[in-house]
Design a protein around this motif. Structure first.
Motif, mmCIF file in Angstrom:
data_model
loop_
_atom_site.group_PDB
_atom_site.id
_atom_site.type_symbol
_atom_site.label_atom_id
_atom_site.label_comp_id
_atom_site.label_asym_id
_atom_site.label_seq_id
_atom_site.Cartn_x
_atom_site.Cartn_y
_atom_site.Cartn_z
ATOM 1 N N LEU A 249 0.819 -1.031 0.024
ATOM 2 C CA LEU A 249 -0.126 0.086 0.111
ATOM 3 C C LEU A 249 0.769 1.070 -0.015
ATOM 4 N N LEU A 250 1.807 1.208 0.699
ATOM 5 C CA LEU A 250 2.850 2.313 0.809
ATOM 6 C C LEU A 250 3.592 2.841 -0.733
ATOM 7 N N LYS A 251 3.887 1.635 -1.392
ATOM 8 C CA LYS A 251 4.645 1.778 -2.478
ATOM 9 C C LYS A 251 3.570 2.288 -3.689
ATOM 10 N N MET A 252 2.457 1.635 -3.622
ATOM 11 C CA MET A 252 1.293 2.119 -4.522
ATOM 12 C C MET A 252 1.043 3.848 -4.277
ATOM 13 N N ALA A 253 1.077 4.055 -3.169
ATOM 14 C CA ALA A 253 0.615 5.339 -2.665
ATOM 15 C C ALA A 253 1.733 6.433 -3.201
ATOM 16 N N ILE A 254 3.141 5.918 -3.010
ATOM 17 C CA ILE A 254 4.332 6.552 -3.260
ATOM 18 C C ILE A 254 4.412 6.722 -4.741
ATOM 19 N N CYS A 255 3.953 5.646 -5.437
ATOM 20 C CA CYS A 255 3.897 5.607 -6.830
ATOM 21 C C CYS A 255 3.046 6.769 -7.513
ATOM 22 N N GLU A 256 1.833 6.805 -6.767
ATOM 23 C CA GLU A 256 0.745 8.036 -7.191
ATOM 24 C C GLU A 256 1.457 9.377 -7.106
ATOM 25 N N PHE A 257 2.082 9.404 -5.851
ATOM 26 C CA PHE A 257 2.719 10.781 -5.712
ATOM 27 C C PHE A 257 3.528 11.140 -6.564
ATOM 28 N N LEU A 258 4.601 10.056 -6.968
ATOM 29 C CA LEU A 258 5.560 10.525 -8.139
ATOM 30 C C LEU A 258 5.337 10.208 -9.309
ATOM 31 N N LYS A 259 4.450 9.437 -9.772
ATOM 32 C CA LYS A 259 4.054 8.976 -11.046
ATOM 33 C C LYS A 259 2.948 9.205 -11.755
ATOM 34 N N PHE A 260 1.940 9.994 -10.902
ATOM 35 C CA PHE A 260 0.590 10.177 -11.522
ATOM 36 C C PHE A 260 0.394 11.893 -11.127
ATOM 37 N N PRO A 261 0.784 12.671 -12.083
ATOM 38 C CA PRO A 261 0.675 14.049 -11.777
ATOM 39 C C PRO A 261 -0.958 14.487 -11.733
ATOM 40 N N SER A 262 -1.795 14.062 -12.229
ATOM 41 C CA SER A 262 -2.943 14.154 -12.262
ATOM 42 C C SER A 262 -3.982 13.967 -10.863
ATOM 43 N N ILE A 263 -3.387 13.017 -9.934
ATOM 44 C CA ILE A 263 -4.140 12.699 -8.748
ATOM 45 C C ILE A 263 -3.579 13.537 -7.642
ATOM 46 N N PRO A 264 -4.664 14.020 -7.171
ATOM 47 C CA PRO A 264 -4.491 14.998 -5.947
ATOM 48 C C PRO A 264 -3.801 14.290 -4.631
ATOM 49 N N VAL A 265 -2.927 14.985 -4.201
ATOM 50 C CA VAL A 265 -2.105 14.344 -2.927
ATOM 51 C C VAL A 265 -3.022 13.917 -2.128
ATOM 52 N N LYS A 266 -4.155 14.749 -1.559
ATOM 53 C CA LYS A 266 -5.171 14.369 -0.531
ATOM 54 C C LYS A 266 -5.847 13.035 -0.962
ATOM 55 N N VAL A 267 -6.227 12.951 -2.087
ATOM 56 C CA VAL A 267 -6.836 11.822 -2.525
ATOM 57 C C VAL A 267 -6.249 10.439 -2.402
ATOM 58 N N THR A 268 -4.900 10.474 -2.866
ATOM 59 C CA THR A 268 -4.177 9.441 -2.494
ATOM 60 C C THR A 268 -3.942 9.026 -1.165
ATOM 61 N N ILE A 269 -3.696 9.937 -0.272
ATOM 62 C CA ILE A 269 -3.347 9.671 1.193
ATOM 63 C C ILE A 269 -4.776 8.979 1.666
ATOM 64 N N ASN A 270 -5.664 9.572 1.589
ATOM 65 C CA ASN A 270 -7.261 9.295 1.888
ATOM 66 C C ASN A 270 -7.454 7.849 1.330
ATOM 67 N N GLU A 271 -7.275 7.594 0.103
ATOM 68 C CA GLU A 271 -7.770 6.327 -0.517
ATOM 69 C C GLU A 271 -6.661 5.227 0.254
ATOM 70 N N TYR A 272 -5.431 5.219 0.575
ATOM 71 C CA TYR A 272 -4.589 4.370 0.905
ATOM 72 C C TYR A 272 -5.109 3.971 2.813
ATOM 73 N N ILE A 273 -5.244 5.085 3.425
ATOM 74 C CA ILE A 273 -5.535 5.012 4.644
ATOM 75 C C ILE A 273 -6.958 4.186 4.690
ATOM 76 N N GLU A 274 -7.740 4.393 3.928
ATOM 77 C CA GLU A 274 -9.183 3.694 3.941
ATOM 78 C C GLU A 274 -8.953 2.339 3.540
ATOM 79 N N LEU A 275 -7.975 1.966 2.409
ATOM 80 C CA LEU A 275 -7.706 0.543 2.219
ATOM 81 C C LEU A 275 -6.991 -0.122 3.158
ATOM 82 N N ALA A 276 -6.012 0.500 3.961
ATOM 83 C CA ALA A 276 -5.224 -0.116 5.183
ATOM 84 C C ALA A 276 -6.389 -0.664 6.233
#
Length: 313
Positions: A249-276
């Motif tokens: 989950l951490l690796k997927m989230a970091i991947c979104e931070f660095l490799k997906f410029p159109s996805i907001p940071v807050k969205v990524t954090i919230n999504e992976y916290i909920e998945l956890a």
């Protein structure tokens, strides 16, 4: 039909399977993701077909009653309100649904009609059904309300049906909440003359379809870099002490931070916290939130976040 969260779940499951098997067959696992997603669509179609089969079963029971030698007046002139329910009739007459069932060879209820009988008998015994059939009001709104309650109170919670889905395909239990939510939403939003609403497209758009492949491949192929990003972010960090799923989950989230410029940071954090919270340990969400928070502060200082658009940081 398929939400970004569910796409993330599918990717998470496949990366986990890949790590457990210690395989490097990325293409094979990507095919599995696509097959799993297609299977979810099958579950959606099969669940919709339950309404049709219930109606057909009810019609058959009425015909058998009418043929009795000593049929009562009520049996000779039965109440057909359920059979004529507008929502169920939409589904029965929906050519797209018929084609989808035929194309995907989904004949489960023809081969396992005992499930239809069990649900039908539970429906007959319910106060919901008795109240609906006794109500002389004939309206689209009334029919829609009954169909929604029939699904949420009788069909969706049915334990035998749940067991069937669980035995049929391993991934269906994870898919069931999403599929049930979508079906209930479709029923509640149904309008006369707009039957197509029930056959939602698998992906919202091409961007979501591409997201499946991109998130999976970019996370897997950048595994070494993503692992290094995590190291040193927790006191006495030890890879072996972190739950494998948390690491993914951490690796997927970091991947979104660095490799997906159109996805907001807050969205990524919230999504992976909920998945956890849903898929990992009781402390995982706090652990993941803490590491991601540290990383975001670091990335902002180093100007490593390449986000496009306003409000994405």
């Amino acid at each position: 039909m398929l939400t970004r969260r569910h796409i993330r779940v599918k990717v998470m499951q496949s990366i986990y399977a890949l790590s457990q098997s210690q395989s490097d067959q990325v293409d094979k696992e990507l095919k599995f993701i696509n097959m799993s997603i297609a299977n979810m669509h099958d579950l959606y179609i099969l669940t919709l077909d339950l309404f049709v089969k219930l109606s057909e079963y009810a019609q058959n029971q009425l015909e058998l009653s009418q043929k009795k030698y000593l049929a009562t007046s009520e049996e000779k002139n039965p109440n057909k309100k359920f059979i004529q329910n507008a929502i169920i009739r939409h589904l029965s007459e929906n050519e797209a649904l018929k084609e989808a069932l035929q194309d995907r060879k989904l004949d489960d209820w023809e081969l396992n009609d005992e499930y239809i009988r069990v649900i039908f008998e539970e429906m007959l015994a319910s106060n919901l059904y008795k109240k609906y059939m006794a109500d002389t009001e004939m309206s689209y709104e009334n029919d829609r309300s009954f169909a929604a309650k029939l699904f949420s109170e009788i069909i969706a919670p049915n334990e035998k049906l749940y067991e069937y889905f669980e035995d049929k395909k391993l991934t269906w239990i994870d898919d069931l909440p999403v599929v049930n939510t979508l079906i209930l939403k479709s029923i509640k939003q149904a309008k006369q003359g707009k039957e197509r609403i029930f056959l939602s497209e698998l992906y919202k758009d091409d961007e979501d379809k591409a997201f499946v492949k991109e998130l999976f491949t970019k996370t897997v192929l950048n595994d070494e870099m993503l692992t290094k990003e995590i190291q040193g972010k927790t006191p006495n960090w030890d890879k072996d002490r972190i739950a494998n799923l948390d690491l993914i989950l951490l690796k997927m989230a970091i991947c979104e931070f660095l490799k997906f410029p159109s996805i907001p940071v807050k969205v990524t954090i919230n999504e992976y916290i909920e998945l956890a919270k849903e898929y990992s340990t009781s402390k995982s969400s706090m652990f993941i939130n803490g590491i991601l928070d540290k990383l975001i502060k670091e990335y902002k200082q180093e100007n490593k976040l390449n986000k496009i658009g306003r409000g994405l940081m």
